[in-house]
Design a protein around this motif. Sequence first.
Motif, PDB file in Angstrom:
ATOM      1  N   GLY A 298      25.465   4.819  29.971  1.00 33.20           N
ATOM      2  CA  GLY A 298      24.702   5.805  28.594  1.00 33.20           C
ATOM      3  C   GLY A 298      25.025   5.221  27.497  1.00 33.20           C
ATOM      4  N   TYR A 299      24.463   5.584  26.899  1.00 33.57           N
ATOM      5  CA  TYR A 299      24.246   4.652  25.339  1.00 33.57           C
ATOM      6  C   TYR A 299      25.560   5.387  24.799  1.00 33.57           C
ATOM      7  CZ  TYR A 299      22.974   4.016  20.320  1.00 33.57           C
ATOM      8  OH  TYR A 299      23.624   3.438  19.253  1.00 33.57           O
ATOM      9  N   ARG A 300      26.273   6.443  24.746  1.00 30.97           N
ATOM     10  CA  ARG A 300      27.336   6.074  24.443  1.00 30.97           C
ATOM     11  C   ARG A 300      28.871   6.280  24.742  1.00 30.97           C
ATOM     12  NH1 ARG A 300      23.462   9.807  23.090  1.00 30.97           N
ATOM     13  NH2 ARG A 300      22.865  10.132  20.618  1.00 30.97           N
ATOM     14  N   ASP A 301      28.354   5.130  25.664  1.00 30.75           N
ATOM     15  CA  ASP A 301      29.239   5.046  26.483  1.00 30.75           C
ATOM     16  C   ASP A 301      29.939   3.996  26.254  1.00 30.75           C
ATOM     17  OD1 ASP A 301      31.405   5.137  28.665  1.00 30.75           O
ATOM     18  OD2 ASP A 301      30.127   6.432  30.029  1.00 30.75           O
ATOM     19  N   TRP A 302      30.700   2.570  26.942  1.00 31.24           N
ATOM     20  CA  TRP A 302      30.907   1.743  27.019  1.00 31.24           C
ATOM     21  C   TRP A 302      30.178   0.863  27.961  1.00 31.24           C
ATOM     22  CZ3 TRP A 302      34.242  -1.188  30.238  1.00 31.24           C
ATOM     23  CH2 TRP A 302      35.592  -0.072  30.900  1.00 31.24           C
ATOM     24  N   ASP A 303      30.536  -0.834  27.195  1.00 28.91           N
ATOM     25  CA  ASP A 303      30.017  -2.100  28.423  1.00 28.91           C
ATOM     26  C   ASP A 303      30.828  -1.885  29.177  1.00 28.91           C
ATOM     27  OD1 ASP A 303      28.672  -3.721  29.087  1.00 28.91           O
ATOM     28  OD2 ASP A 303      28.040  -5.333  27.542  1.00 28.91           O
ATOM     29  N   PRO A 304      31.077  -2.123  30.596  1.00 29.98           N
ATOM     30  CA  PRO A 304      31.458  -2.936  30.950  1.00 29.98           C
ATOM     31  C   PRO A 304      32.031  -4.023  32.180  1.00 29.98           C
ATOM     32  CG  PRO A 304      30.488  -1.182  32.141  1.00 29.98           C
ATOM     33  CD  PRO A 304      29.965  -1.556  30.688  1.00 29.98           C
TER      34      PRO A 304
ATOM     35  N   VAL B 279      18.594   2.414  16.695  1.00 30.47           N
ATOM     36  CA  VAL B 279      16.930   3.397  15.196  1.00 30.47           C
ATOM     37  C   VAL B 279      16.544   3.121  15.796  1.00 30.47           C
ATOM     38  CG1 VAL B 279      16.480   1.234  13.621  1.00 30.47           C
ATOM     39  CG2 VAL B 279      17.300   3.822  13.197  1.00 30.47           C
ATOM     40  N   LYS B 280      15.915   4.885  15.423  1.00 27.07           N
ATOM     41  CA  LYS B 280      14.374   5.126  16.021  1.00 27.07           C
ATOM     42  C   LYS B 280      13.568   4.665  14.946  1.00 27.07           C
ATOM     43  CE  LYS B 280      13.838   9.085  18.492  1.00 27.07           C
ATOM     44  NZ  LYS B 280      13.632  10.423  18.519  1.00 27.07           N
ATOM     45  N   VAL B 281      12.453   3.539  15.131  1.00 20.10           N
ATOM     46  CA  VAL B 281      11.459   3.531  14.208  1.00 20.10           C
ATOM     47  C   VAL B 281      10.070   3.951  14.465  1.00 20.10           C
ATOM     48  CG1 VAL B 281      11.442   1.398  15.615  1.00 20.10           C
ATOM     49  CG2 VAL B 281      10.447   1.195  13.320  1.00 20.10           C
ATOM     50  N   ASN B 282       9.459   4.192  13.464  1.00 23.59           N
ATOM     51  CA  ASN B 282       8.538   4.815  13.101  1.00 23.59           C
ATOM     52  C   ASN B 282       7.512   4.483  12.606  1.00 23.59           C
ATOM     53  OD1 ASN B 282       8.921   7.516  15.065  1.00 23.59           O
ATOM     54  ND2 ASN B 282      10.313   7.572  13.369  1.00 23.59           N
ATOM     55  N   LEU B 283       6.333   3.742  12.843  1.00 25.81           N
ATOM     56  CA  LEU B 283       4.978   2.609  12.494  1.00 25.81           C
ATOM     57  C   LEU B 283       3.855   2.962  12.713  1.00 25.81           C
ATOM     58  CD1 LEU B 283       6.309  -1.206  14.360  1.00 25.81           C
ATOM     59  CD2 LEU B 283       7.218   0.047  12.516  1.00 25.81           C
ATOM     60  N   VAL B 284       3.031   3.448  11.109  1.00 22.53           N
ATOM     61  CA  VAL B 284       1.828   4.034  11.234  1.00 22.53           C
ATOM     62  C   VAL B 284       1.227   3.249  10.229  1.00 22.53           C
ATOM     63  CG1 VAL B 284       1.293   5.949   9.811  1.00 22.53           C
ATOM     64  CG2 VAL B 284       3.260   5.764  10.841  1.00 22.53           C
TER      65      VAL B 284
ATOM     66  N   SER C 223      20.355  11.687  17.194  1.00 20.99           N
ATOM     67  CA  SER C 223      20.584  12.754  17.290  1.00 20.99           C
ATOM     68  C   SER C 223      21.315  12.869  18.224  1.00 20.99           C
ATOM     69  CB  SER C 223      19.414  13.812  16.446  1.00 20.99           C
ATOM     70  OG  SER C 223      18.667  13.656  17.873  1.00 20.99           O
ATOM     71  N   GLU C 224      22.004  13.969  17.869  1.00 20.24           N
ATOM     72  CA  GLU C 224      22.359  14.407  19.759  1.00 20.24           C
ATOM     73  C   GLU C 224      21.886  14.784  21.080  1.00 20.24           C
ATOM     74  OE1 GLU C 224      26.108  14.683  20.146  1.00 20.24           O
ATOM     75  OE2 GLU C 224      26.060  13.783  18.477  1.00 20.24           O
ATOM     76  N   GLU C 225      20.486  15.102  20.717  1.00 19.56           N
ATOM     77  CA  GLU C 225      19.427  15.122  21.786  1.00 19.56           C
ATOM     78  C   GLU C 225      19.255  13.762  22.046  1.00 19.56           C
ATOM     79  OE1 GLU C 225      19.411  16.964  18.580  1.00 19.56           O
ATOM     80  OE2 GLU C 225      20.093  18.913  19.837  1.00 19.56           O
ATOM     81  N   ASP C 226      18.935  12.629  21.634  1.00 20.81           N
ATOM     82  CA  ASP C 226      18.164  11.967  22.111  1.00 20.81           C
ATOM     83  C   ASP C 226      18.784  11.244  22.595  1.00 20.81           C
ATOM     84  OD1 ASP C 226      16.292  11.378  19.977  1.00 20.81           O
ATOM     85  OD2 ASP C 226      17.562  10.973  18.344  1.00 20.81           O
TER      86      ASP C 226
END
Length: 597
Positions: free
Chosen positions: A304-310, A7-12, A275-278
């Motif tokens: 890739g992140y949306r691939d699988w772990d070999p 997940v993307k986190v923004n610390l402000v 998102s799909e662009e990430d």
Amino acid sequence: MTIVPLVKVNLVGILDDKEKVLEAAQVFGTLHLIALTSAQKELEAVPAGLGREAVEALRWLMDCQAQRRPVTEPDDFHLEEVVDRTLKNRKALKDCQDLLAKLDRRIQDVEPWGDFSFSELEEIGHNRLWFYVVPHSKLKAVDTSDKVLEVVHQDRYRSYVVLLSPEEPAVNAMPVPRTHVGSASLSQLKRAYEKAAIDLEELELERQSLTKWRYILARNLAAARDLSARQRAALETADSERIFMLQAWARRDQVAEIQELSAKLGIAAVFEDLSEEDRPPTLLENAKALEAGEDLVEFYQTPGYRDWDPSSVVYVSFIIFFGMIMTDAGYGLLLLALLFLFRKRFTGSELGRRMFRMFAWLMVSTTAFGVATGSYFGVSPPEGSFLAHLKVLHLKDVDTMMKITLTIGVVHIVLANLLRAFHEKTPSGRYQPVGWSLVALGGLATFLGQGTLFATAGPVSIIVGLLTVGFFGSDRKVESVKSGGLRLFDGLAALARIVNIFSDVLSYMRLFALGLAAASLAETINSLSGQLNHAVPGIGLLIALLVLSIGHAINIGLGVIAGFVHGLRLNVIEFFNWGLKDEGKPFRPFKKEETRL
């Protein structure tokens, strides 16, 4: 085996608290920072940071032959000052060594001309001295009728000639180009050499004195690199007036912990779904026994992140392939014993412990295949013995070994295709790998099942597989004649990979070829040493033992190299080619370094 959801986190927070937040994030240790601003010029200004400088300083001190007793209490230790003094000492000492080498060369060049100094031009009628080193064979070619010259020194091969002239003589005036002696006299050069030698001794003494800080410097290396990492991270946050924002990728299962951390720091934490662009980084997570597979995978390509772990498949297959290539029980047990003797060298880090477990399994695999092929340092067990009964594979049975290796290749590639199909979401992504699996299995059935029902079922499986691949060549919708033609072209283009699957399966024959080569070389070494022993009585035994030791050492080295290169190649080339779709970037947590004392 899994790819950890992120997940993307923004610390402000307030700009004055940025250093505190960065240090806390570094202690937290599981955030992959995202650069929000381009600070390339600033980063180039501090590319190494104190961390790398401290490493260089420590290496310089550890390489010193004369070591002082190390200081263990850091009361008077100042990291920046010690690092600065050490690096200045290194530069000055190397410059001094270069100067000594240059002066030594100049002294050798000037010494044949003698110790002299240049007079004022008025004293010698505005004439200048021009120097030539003339080989004896060319000395007769010098025309002395119109020149004022003197041979000031001669050795076995050359004459050292000084020519007096107000202007530089023409190029053809002498048979050789002139020599540049320089303006410094021999005595001046020797004095400069003596001073440089004294300076070098002082610098060496200073280096020895600085070695007393090596222990504390080693303890502070991690802290220095951590500081450098925070300085670089601070340049890539988004700052606006009195506010800053730090953005990072984080594990989805650590959201609660991050919220707790932000509350403690008094800053805001805002989470965003992907998102799909990430294009997030890939964080692999496996059981402890299979963790080394992640290092093998990331050595060549991170999925890739949306691939699988070999990782787990690569880990197990690499161990099997390595054992098949080495295939000698004697080699395996010897390397396992050496690994046990040097086991403490692997306990200093988590990576070392993972490598130790993997190396142990590699040696076990080598031993197991050596027992199965009946090879013990190239010697086969006697007929009827217990070890002979354990021999179930015959490397010289070419037909059987070809069938075994081709079967392994088909299984490996089919597994890659099926795992890819399982993780794909589109029809073409799912059914194309299934089609190629049918093609590979059909080809294997045709090869192995000659004279059986499989020989008939094999071609059917190949045809069904090719039709599946062609039909699901793409996900293009057929809405017109043009789109239909393009869809047909996509199918034909997909079918072109039949050449790849054929060549990739054949690549696995290297397992048999390399194993046979290693076993044959071991037998040749044994045969050669035996012949030497019989040919030269007495001392022949020593020669034979030397040949045995060197020969088997070379064979072990070649086997280890081949096992790593080809064992990995079959995974990262052939297996990845059919199993993975995207290449990603590895997850690099912003964390404090492990301290090693």
